[in-house]
Design an enzyme around this catalytic site. Sequence first.
Site, short mmCIF file in Angstrom:
data_model
loop_
_atom_site.label_atom_id
_atom_site.label_comp_id
_atom_site.label_asym_id
_atom_site.label_seq_id
_atom_site.Cartn_x
_atom_site.Cartn_y
_atom_site.Cartn_z
N CYS A 1 18.79 -18.68 44.66
CA CYS A 1 18.18 -19.87 44.06
C CYS A 1 16.69 -19.60 43.81
O CYS A 1 16.02 -19.00 44.65
CB CYS A 1 18.30 -21.07 44.99
SG CYS A 1 19.97 -21.72 45.11
N GLN A 2 16.22 -20.05 42.67
CA GLN A 2 14.80 -19.92 42.35
C GLN A 2 13.98 -20.78 43.31
O GLN A 2 12.94 -20.37 43.79
CB GLN A 2 14.57 -20.36 40.92
CG GLN A 2 13.16 -20.20 40.44
CD GLN A 2 13.01 -20.65 38.99
OE1 GLN A 2 13.87 -21.33 38.44
NE2 GLN A 2 11.92 -20.27 38.38
#
Length: 146
Positions: A53-54
């Site tokens: 996930c960013q």
Amino acid sequence: MPQAIKDIEAEIVEEFGMFEDPMDRYDYIIDLGKEMPELEDKYKTDDRLVKGCQSKVWLHAFEENGLLELRADSNTVITKGIIALLLRVFSGQKPEDVVNAELEFIDKIGLKAHLSPQRSNGLNAMIKQIKLYALALNEKAKLENE
């Protein structure tokens, strides 16, 4: 008995169907993120961070009465809104049902169309992690019943 995953997905699709403007859907997801309860700090540990996930996403999974229960949090409100949708669908479900679920609501509400490639990858990572937790609980239950 938990509400069927397909029924919850249908409710979400119906809710998003009310918005004609894609920006209204985006705003709704942000509102969902703002309304989601915060995860207790004791669960915001590195081992609960979803990889891929960013944004930072913490996912806490546990079993309660044979059902998968999920709590989560993120450092960004849009991601938190996306998690809120996933928790609505998966939390309180039988682990086996979560493992076998083929989510349709994401495409039906056009969620991925409004996400950057990084956020789309993050969404896939969150779903994968939830299914891994469900698989682990499912296997644990099988071993206990042998």
